[in-house]
Design a protein around this motif. Structure first.
Motif, mmCIF file in Angstrom:
data_model
loop_
_atom_site.group_PDB
_atom_site.id
_atom_site.type_symbol
_atom_site.label_atom_id
_atom_site.label_comp_id
_atom_site.label_asym_id
_atom_site.label_seq_id
_atom_site.Cartn_x
_atom_site.Cartn_y
_atom_site.Cartn_z
ATOM 1 N N GLY A 12 0.910 -1.306 0.017
ATOM 2 C CA GLY A 12 0.113 0.003 0.111
ATOM 3 C C GLY A 12 0.944 1.302 -0.013
ATOM 4 N N THR A 31 10.433 5.139 -7.332
ATOM 5 C CA THR A 31 11.289 4.723 -8.264
ATOM 6 C C THR A 31 10.554 3.643 -9.113
ATOM 7 O OG1 THR A 31 12.129 3.089 -6.628
ATOM 8 C CG2 THR A 31 13.464 4.990 -7.033
ATOM 9 N N GLY A 32 9.578 2.894 -8.675
ATOM 10 C CA GLY A 32 9.172 2.143 -9.774
ATOM 11 C C GLY A 32 8.230 2.719 -10.720
ATOM 12 N N ARG A 36 9.045 2.693 -14.861
ATOM 13 C CA ARG A 36 8.000 2.421 -15.607
ATOM 14 C C ARG A 36 7.842 3.708 -16.822
ATOM 15 N NH1 ARG A 36 5.922 -0.355 -11.251
ATOM 16 N NH2 ARG A 36 5.258 1.468 -10.527
ATOM 17 N N MET A 53 12.790 -5.790 -14.748
ATOM 18 C CA MET A 53 11.135 -5.542 -13.738
ATOM 19 C C MET A 53 10.317 -6.791 -14.145
ATOM 20 S SD MET A 53 11.093 -1.358 -14.478
ATOM 21 C CE MET A 53 9.718 -1.131 -13.305
ATOM 22 N N GLY A 56 10.787 -9.474 -12.026
ATOM 23 C CA GLY A 56 10.554 -9.197 -10.521
ATOM 24 C C GLY A 56 11.683 -9.189 -9.829
ATOM 25 N N GLU A 57 12.881 -9.020 -10.574
ATOM 26 C CA GLU A 57 14.195 -8.674 -9.727
ATOM 27 C C GLU A 57 14.298 -7.306 -9.576
ATOM 28 O OE1 GLU A 57 16.552 -10.947 -12.665
ATOM 29 O OE2 GLU A 57 15.452 -12.780 -11.803
ATOM 30 N N ARG A 88 16.023 -0.089 -1.395
ATOM 31 C CA ARG A 88 15.443 -1.058 -1.516
ATOM 32 C C ARG A 88 16.720 -2.174 -1.162
ATOM 33 N NH1 ARG A 88 10.867 -0.687 -4.886
ATOM 34 N NH2 ARG A 88 9.947 -2.892 -5.354
ATOM 35 N N TYR A 137 -6.489 1.355 -8.206
ATOM 36 C CA TYR A 137 -7.750 0.663 -7.847
ATOM 37 C C TYR A 137 -7.577 -0.763 -7.369
ATOM 38 C CZ TYR A 137 -9.961 4.812 -9.391
ATOM 39 O OH TYR A 137 -10.461 6.196 -9.648
ATOM 40 N N HIS A 138 -8.588 -1.638 -7.105
ATOM 41 C CA HIS A 138 -8.487 -2.860 -6.668
ATOM 42 C C HIS A 138 -9.788 -3.707 -7.072
ATOM 43 C CE1 HIS A 138 -8.162 -6.830 -4.544
ATOM 44 N NE2 HIS A 138 -6.877 -6.553 -4.715
ATOM 45 N N LYS A 142 -11.054 -1.819 -3.588
ATOM 46 C CA LYS A 142 -11.251 -0.276 -4.051
ATOM 47 C C LYS A 142 -11.649 -0.152 -5.386
ATOM 48 C CE LYS A 142 -8.967 4.125 -4.420
ATOM 49 N NZ LYS A 142 -7.808 4.720 -4.696
ATOM 50 N N ARG A 161 -0.201 -3.715 -14.631
ATOM 51 C CA ARG A 161 1.013 -3.889 -14.813
ATOM 52 C C ARG A 161 1.543 -5.209 -15.304
ATOM 53 N NH1 ARG A 161 3.403 -1.251 -9.331
ATOM 54 N NH2 ARG A 161 4.899 -3.130 -9.551
ATOM 55 N N ASP A 163 4.100 -6.924 -14.518
ATOM 56 C CA ASP A 163 4.638 -7.823 -13.274
ATOM 57 C C ASP A 163 3.677 -8.088 -12.183
ATOM 58 O OD1 ASP A 163 4.435 -4.982 -12.355
ATOM 59 O OD2 ASP A 163 6.577 -5.059 -11.406
ATOM 60 N N ARG A 172 9.188 -11.013 -6.722
ATOM 61 C CA ARG A 172 9.378 -9.738 -6.129
ATOM 62 C C ARG A 172 9.306 -9.872 -4.570
ATOM 63 N NH1 ARG A 172 4.550 -7.105 -8.966
ATOM 64 N NH2 ARG A 172 4.680 -5.425 -7.487
HETATM 65 P P1 AP5 Z 1 7.500 -0.885 -7.507
HETATM 66 O O1 AP5 Z 1 6.476 -0.135 -8.458
HETATM 67 O O2 AP5 Z 1 8.077 -0.069 -6.244
HETATM 68 O O3 AP5 Z 1 6.565 -1.879 -6.772
HETATM 69 P P2 AP5 Z 1 6.523 -2.847 -5.501
HETATM 70 O O4 AP5 Z 1 7.545 -2.479 -4.404
HETATM 71 O O5 AP5 Z 1 6.527 -4.272 -5.926
HETATM 72 O O6 AP5 Z 1 5.277 -2.214 -5.073
HETATM 73 P P3 AP5 Z 1 3.717 -2.285 -5.464
HETATM 74 O O7 AP5 Z 1 3.635 -0.890 -6.256
HETATM 75 O O8 AP5 Z 1 3.572 -3.427 -6.131
HETATM 76 O O9 AP5 Z 1 3.060 -1.997 -4.179
HETATM 77 P P4 AP5 Z 1 2.442 -0.896 -3.365
HETATM 78 O O10 AP5 Z 1 3.032 -0.944 -2.022
HETATM 79 O O11 AP5 Z 1 2.724 0.508 -4.015
HETATM 80 O O12 AP5 Z 1 0.904 -1.100 -3.199
HETATM 81 P P5 AP5 Z 1 -0.394 -0.371 -3.772
HETATM 82 O O13 AP5 Z 1 -0.528 0.787 -3.081
HETATM 83 O O14 AP5 Z 1 -0.327 -0.266 -5.412
HETATM 84 O O15 AP5 Z 1 8.684 -1.592 -8.141
HETATM 85 C C1 AP5 Z 1 8.404 -2.525 -9.224
HETATM 86 C C2 AP5 Z 1 9.928 -3.073 -9.906
HETATM 87 O O16 AP5 Z 1 10.582 -1.621 -10.214
HETATM 88 C C3 AP5 Z 1 10.503 -3.770 -9.041
HETATM 89 O O17 AP5 Z 1 10.280 -4.975 -8.679
HETATM 90 C C4 AP5 Z 1 11.975 -3.458 -9.595
HETATM 91 O O18 AP5 Z 1 12.163 -4.334 -10.477
HETATM 92 C C5 AP5 Z 1 11.918 -1.947 -9.802
HETATM 93 N N1 AP5 Z 1 12.289 -0.990 -8.830
HETATM 94 C C6 AP5 Z 1 11.626 -0.134 -8.310
HETATM 95 N N2 AP5 Z 1 12.181 0.523 -7.180
HETATM 96 C C7 AP5 Z 1 13.404 0.104 -7.201
HETATM 97 C C8 AP5 Z 1 14.776 0.350 -6.646
HETATM 98 N N3 AP5 Z 1 14.612 1.056 -5.507
HETATM 99 N N4 AP5 Z 1 15.609 -0.672 -6.493
HETATM 100 C C9 AP5 Z 1 15.808 -1.445 -7.454
HETATM 101 N N5 AP5 Z 1 14.504 -1.908 -8.283
HETATM 102 C C10 AP5 Z 1 13.531 -1.187 -8.341
HETATM 103 O O19 AP5 Z 1 -1.386 -1.281 -3.463
HETATM 104 C C11 AP5 Z 1 -1.484 -2.375 -4.057
HETATM 105 C C12 AP5 Z 1 -3.152 -2.780 -4.153
HETATM 106 O O20 AP5 Z 1 -3.707 -3.187 -2.852
HETATM 107 C C13 AP5 Z 1 -3.796 -1.687 -4.980
HETATM 108 O O21 AP5 Z 1 -4.783 -2.472 -5.681
HETATM 109 C C14 AP5 Z 1 -4.667 -1.079 -3.632
HETATM 110 O O22 AP5 Z 1 -5.947 -0.691 -4.221
HETATM 111 C C15 AP5 Z 1 -4.850 -2.172 -2.803
HETATM 112 N N6 AP5 Z 1 -4.908 -1.994 -1.475
HETATM 113 C C16 AP5 Z 1 -3.769 -0.928 -0.987
HETATM 114 N N7 AP5 Z 1 -4.016 -0.686 0.179
HETATM 115 C C17 AP5 Z 1 -4.859 -1.517 0.838
HETATM 116 C C18 AP5 Z 1 -5.377 -1.720 1.861
HETATM 117 N N8 AP5 Z 1 -5.203 -1.314 3.188
HETATM 118 N N9 AP5 Z 1 -6.381 -2.836 1.881
HETATM 119 C C19 AP5 Z 1 -7.108 -3.217 0.939
HETATM 120 N N10 AP5 Z 1 -6.385 -3.132 -0.398
HETATM 121 C C20 AP5 Z 1 -5.407 -2.336 -0.301
#
Ligand code: AP5
Ligand code: MG
Ligand code: ZN
Length: 217
Positions: A12, A31-32, A36, A53, A56-57, A88, A137-138, A142, A161, A163, A172
Motif C-alpha cells: 500500500g 522509483t517504480g 516504468r 522488472m 520481478g528482480e 530497497r 484501484y483494486h 477499491k 502492470r 509484473d 518480487r
Molecule cells: P514498485 O513499483 O516499487 O513495486 P513494489 O515495491 O513491488 O510495490 P507495489 O507498487 O507493487 O506495491 P505498493 O506498496 O505500491 O501497493 P499499492 O499501493 O499499489 O517496483 C516495481 C519494480 O521496479 C521492482 O520489482 C523492481 O524491478 C523495480 N524497482 C523499483 N524501485 C526499485 C529500487 N529502489 N531498486 C531496484 N529496483 C527497483 O497497493 C496494491 C493494491 O492493493 C492496490 O490495488 C490497492 O488498491 C490495494 N490496497 C492498498 N492498500 C490496501 C488496504 N489497506 N486494504 C486493501 N487493499 C489495499
C-alpha cells in the motif's frame, strides 16, 4: 518533512503516498513509477530495466540511485518527499544518507508497513490503475464508484502492470525479503523507524500513518 514508506509489493506504499500527497502537499518519489516511465519512453535506462522488472528482480543500484539523485535536484522536493519503493538495498540506503546530506535535506521517519505475504498476492493480482491520472484501484478492495470510470479524473481507460502476475509477485517478494527487509533493522538502529499495521482498511492505514508522522487530522 521527508519520509520513507518501507514495505513489500502490494503493502500500500503507492496508495498511501498519493493520499499524503493530496492531503499534506508532499511529493511522491516512486522509483517504480519512474522506471516504468523510462520503459514506456524507451530511454537507455528503460531498455536496461525492462526485462529485470518483468522478472520481478531489482534494477541495479547505480541506475536507481542516479534517477533519485536527479529527481532530488528538482525544486518541488523542497515541499517534502515521500520515498515510495526506495531505498530497497543496503547500498541504496547508504547512498540516500549521502545524497540527503549533500543536498542539505534530512530524513524524518521511516514507516514500515507490515502485511502478510498471502494478502500481498491478492492485493497485487487485483490491482489496476487509471491510465490518465494514475489513481490506483483494486478488483475487490477499491473499485471506482461508477464501474469503468475513474473517480478522480473521469477517464474510462485503465491499465494493469505486466509484473502483477502470481509468478512475478513471488519473485518480487523474494527480492523484498532478501534485500529490502534488512533495512528495517538499519533504520531502527538509526532511531527513525515507525511500524504500522498495513493489513487494515485503506482509511485506517492512513490514520495510523498520520499518527505515526504526527500529522493527525
Ligand atoms: P514498485 O513499483 O516499487 O513495486 P513494489 O515495491 O513491488 O510495490 P507495489 O507498487 O507493487 O506495491 P505498493 O506498496 O505500491 O501497493 P499499492 O499501493 O499499489 O517496483 C516495481 C519494480 O521496479 C521492482 O520489482 C523492481 O524491478 C523495480 N524497482 C523499483 N524501485 C526499485 C529500487 N529502489 N531498486 C531496484 N529496483 C527497483 O497497493 C496494491 C493494491 O492493493 C492496490 O490495488 C490497492 O488498491 C490495494 N490496497 C492498498 N492498500 C490496501 C488496504 N489497506 N486494504 C486493501 N487493499 C489495499
Ligand atoms: Mg507502488
Ligand atoms: Zn484517473
Amino acid at each position: 518533512m521527508n519520509i520513507i514508506l518501507l514495505g513489500p509489493p502490494g503493502a500500500g506504499k503507492g496508495t498511501q503516498a498519493r493520499i499524503l500527497m493530496d492531503r499534506h502537499g508532499l511529493v511522491q518519489l516512486s522509483t517504480g513509477d519512474m522506471l516504468r516511465a523510462a520503459v514506456k519512453a524507451g530511454t537507455e535506462i528503460g531498455l536496461k530495466a525492462k526485462a529485470v522488472m518483468e522478472a520481478g528482480e531489482l534494477v541495479s543500484d547505480d541506475i536507481v540511485i542516479g534517477i533519485v539523485s536527479d529527481r532530488l535536484d528538482e525544486p518541488d522536493v523542497k515541499a517534502g518527499v515521500i520515498f515510495d519503493g526506495f531505498p530497497r538495498t543496503a547500498a541504496q540506503a547508504e547512498a540516500l544518507d549521502n545524497l540527503l546530506a549533500q543536498k542539505g535535506m534530512t530524513l524524518d521517519s521511516v514507516v514500515s508497513m507490515d502485511v502478510d505475504d498471502e494478502l500481498l498476492v491478492d492485493r497485487v493480482s487485483g490491482r489496476f490503475t487509471c491510465a490518465m491520472c494514475g489513481e490506483g484501484y483494486h478488483d475487490t478492495h477499491k473499485r471506482p464508484e461508477k464501474d469503468g470510470v475513474c473517480d478522480k479524473c473521469g477517464s474510462t481507460e485503465f491499465k494493469r502492470r505486466p509484473d502483477d502476475n502470481a509468478e512475478t509477485v513471488r519473485a518480487r517478494l523474494e527480492a523484498y525479503h532478501a534485500e529490502t527487509a534488512p533495512l528495517i533493522a538499519y533504520y531502527e538502529a538509526a532511531g527513525k523507524l515507525k511500524k504500522i499495521d498495513g493489513m487494515a482498511d485503506i482509511d485506517d492505514v492512513t490514520a495510523a500513518l498520520e499518527r505515526a508522522l504526527g500529522k493527525g487530522a
